[in-house]
Design an enzyme around this catalytic site. Structure first.
Site, PDB file in Angstrom:
ATOM      1  N   SER A  74      51.487 131.319  12.544  1.00 32.07           N
ATOM      2  CA  SER A  74      50.758 131.135  13.046  1.00 32.07           C
ATOM      3  C   SER A  74      49.894 131.945  12.668  1.00 32.07           C
ATOM      4  O   SER A  74      50.589 133.179  13.359  1.00 32.07           O
ATOM      5  CB  SER A  74      51.057 130.285  14.698  1.00 32.07           C
ATOM      6  OG  SER A  74      49.247 130.436  15.151  1.00 32.07           O
ATOM      7  N   ASN A 101      42.437 133.152   5.655  1.00 29.39           N
ATOM      8  CA  ASN A 101      42.106 131.808   4.520  1.00 29.39           C
ATOM      9  C   ASN A 101      42.090 130.740   5.547  1.00 29.39           C
ATOM     10  O   ASN A 101      40.731 129.727   6.012  1.00 29.39           O
ATOM     11  CB  ASN A 101      42.764 131.246   3.220  1.00 29.39           C
ATOM     12  CG  ASN A 101      42.200 129.821   3.231  1.00 29.39           C
ATOM     13  OD1 ASN A 101      40.922 129.500   2.347  1.00 29.39           O
ATOM     14  ND2 ASN A 101      43.174 128.730   3.732  1.00 29.39           N
ATOM     15  N   TYR A 166      32.717 127.811  15.841  1.00 28.49           N
ATOM     16  CA  TYR A 166      33.294 127.501  13.903  1.00 28.49           C
ATOM     17  C   TYR A 166      32.165 128.729  13.433  1.00 28.49           C
ATOM     18  O   TYR A 166      32.685 130.419  13.278  1.00 28.49           O
ATOM     19  CB  TYR A 166      33.021 125.980  13.212  1.00 28.49           C
ATOM     20  CG  TYR A 166      33.333 126.869  11.988  1.00 28.49           C
ATOM     21  CD1 TYR A 166      34.786 127.203  11.687  1.00 28.49           C
ATOM     22  CD2 TYR A 166      32.397 126.680  10.823  1.00 28.49           C
ATOM     23  CE1 TYR A 166      34.833 126.954  10.392  1.00 28.49           C
ATOM     24  CE2 TYR A 166      33.357 126.679  10.106  1.00 28.49           C
ATOM     25  CZ  TYR A 166      34.047 126.562   9.709  1.00 28.49           C
ATOM     26  OH  TYR A 166      35.145 126.884   7.873  1.00 28.49           O
ATOM     27  N   GLY A 167      30.450 128.810  13.568  1.00 26.39           N
ATOM     28  CA  GLY A 167      29.750 129.482  13.829  1.00 26.39           C
ATOM     29  C   GLY A 167      30.175 130.576  14.093  1.00 26.39           C
ATOM     30  O   GLY A 167      29.759 132.137  13.661  1.00 26.39           O
ATOM     31  N   LYS A 170      32.561 132.071  12.335  1.00 26.56           N
ATOM     32  CA  LYS A 170      33.135 132.910  11.250  1.00 26.56           C
ATOM     33  C   LYS A 170      32.273 134.060  11.317  1.00 26.56           C
ATOM     34  O   LYS A 170      32.248 134.614  10.087  1.00 26.56           O
ATOM     35  CB  LYS A 170      32.585 131.414  10.736  1.00 26.56           C
ATOM     36  CG  LYS A 170      33.425 130.403  10.317  1.00 26.56           C
ATOM     37  CD  LYS A 170      34.494 130.961   9.379  1.00 26.56           C
ATOM     38  CE  LYS A 170      35.378 130.211   8.962  1.00 26.56           C
ATOM     39  NZ  LYS A 170      36.544 130.293   8.225  1.00 26.56           N
ATOM     40  N   ALA A 198      32.849 124.129  -0.285  1.00 31.37           N
ATOM     41  CA  ALA A 198      33.913 123.023  -0.941  1.00 31.37           C
ATOM     42  C   ALA A 198      34.493 121.610  -0.285  1.00 31.37           C
ATOM     43  O   ALA A 198      34.691 121.764   1.043  1.00 31.37           O
ATOM     44  CB  ALA A 198      35.312 124.303  -1.071  1.00 31.37           C
ATOM     45  N   ALA A 199      34.376 120.890  -1.357  1.00 34.64           N
ATOM     46  CA  ALA A 199      35.264 119.524  -0.540  1.00 34.64           C
ATOM     47  C   ALA A 199      36.242 119.603  -0.507  1.00 34.64           C
ATOM     48  O   ALA A 199      38.237 120.207  -1.245  1.00 34.64           O
ATOM     49  CB  ALA A 199      34.971 118.607  -1.414  1.00 34.64           C
TER      50      ALA A 199
END
Length: 303
Positions: A74, A101, A166-167, A170, A198-199
């Site tokens: 982790s 990533n 998340y924002g 990031k 990306a999907a």
């Protein structure tokens, strides 16, 4: 045209058991890199864990004639991350490339979001990248070579409803990149960011099918390869999706000097258009450049 070749290089890719991380690992291996395929193997929200997915990626790389090893650490566990880096050094003697990533989602509007979910997302994205970067940093300094890629997001750069956690995480990675690129320069450690469109399973169900078909994650991989190549720039925020490649910049407007008087707040309010005017804006190369601009205007106003 320079060929991008990773022969003799050792790379660590976190969150590489599926989606974009898997393609990053495969892309590096296809061009000669030896790859540590790291993945906790959890669900999108970070629960659970298994190295099965990562092992499949290792098997894919080996089947294609490449070299890879699996790791299930982790990224939030610094001791486990240190052991992962040591695993790469024991196997191949060095670490040249780190692709941060790994990530999770815990989406909700801020009003409904539990702080535990905010904290966990920041821990995985920001502290996870910091842990991995810290674990490789001394090795890269010693060998006077390193390439580090942070995975940022358009959500961090520009915002997105329901992703405050998340924002925040990031955008924090952009700040980390800004300083590390300065600190790493003398030892040829280049640090960049990538904001992918990306999907993947993290976007599944959020976008229409025709959009998902356009934003295949394979189209993002070329940017990663450039960002961690020997020829890479440093301190660049790459954006990529659907075969389109861009760069984002944090800019500074020319601004306006108003001095300090009792009515400065009112004069500032009246001058907001001039303050925010993008004409002549610059991309500062360090935080000091903001202060330099401000002081220069102040001194010029006194003359």
């Amino acid at each position: 045209m320079d060929k991008i070749d990773f022969t003799g290089r050792v790379a660590i890719v976190t969150g590489a058991g599926g989606g974009l991380g898997r393609l990053h690992a495969l892309g590096l291996a296809a061009r000669g890199a030896k790859v540590v395929v790291n993945d906790l193997g959890g669900a999108v929200d970070g629960t659970g864990g298994s190295v099965t997915a990562a092992q499949k990626v290792v098997d894919e790389i080996k089947a294609a004639g490449g070299e890879a090893i699996v790791n299930g650490a982790s990224v939030t566990d610094f001791a486990a991350v240190q052991a992962m880096v040591q695993q790469a050094i024991d196997a191949w003697g060095r670490v040249d490339i780190l692709v941060n990533n790994a990530g999770i989602l815990r989406d909700k509007s801020f009003a409904k979001m539990e702080l535990d979910d905010f904290r966990l997302v920041v821990d995985v994205h920001l502290m996870g990248a910091a842990n991995c970067t810290k674990a490789v940093w001394a090795h890269m300094v010693a060998q006077k070579y390193g390439r580090i890629l942070m995975t940022t997001s358009s959500t961090g750069l520009y915002g997105n409803f329901g992703q405050a956690n998340y924002g925040a995480a990031k955008m924090a990675l952009v700040g980390l990149m800004q300083t590390l690129s300065i600190e790493g320069a003398k030892n040829d450690i280049r640090v960049n960011c990538l904001a992918p469109t990306a999907a993947t399973r993290m976007t599944e169900g959020l976008l229409p099918p025709e959009v998902m078909e356009a934003i295949l994650p394979e189209t993002v991989v070329p940017t990663m390869l450039v960002a961690v190549s020997e020829q890479a720039p440093t301190r660049t925020i790459f954006c990529a999706g659907a075969g389109t490649y861009e760069a984002a910049h944090i800019t500074l407007t020319q601004g306006v000097h108003l001095g300090l008087t009792p009515d400065t707040p009112e004069r500032l309010l009246a001058a907001l258009g001039q303050v925010t005017d993008s004409q002549g804006e610059t991309v500062p190369m360090s935080g000091a450049e903001q202060g330099t601009n401000e002081v220069q205007k102040a001194l010029a106003a006194r003359r």
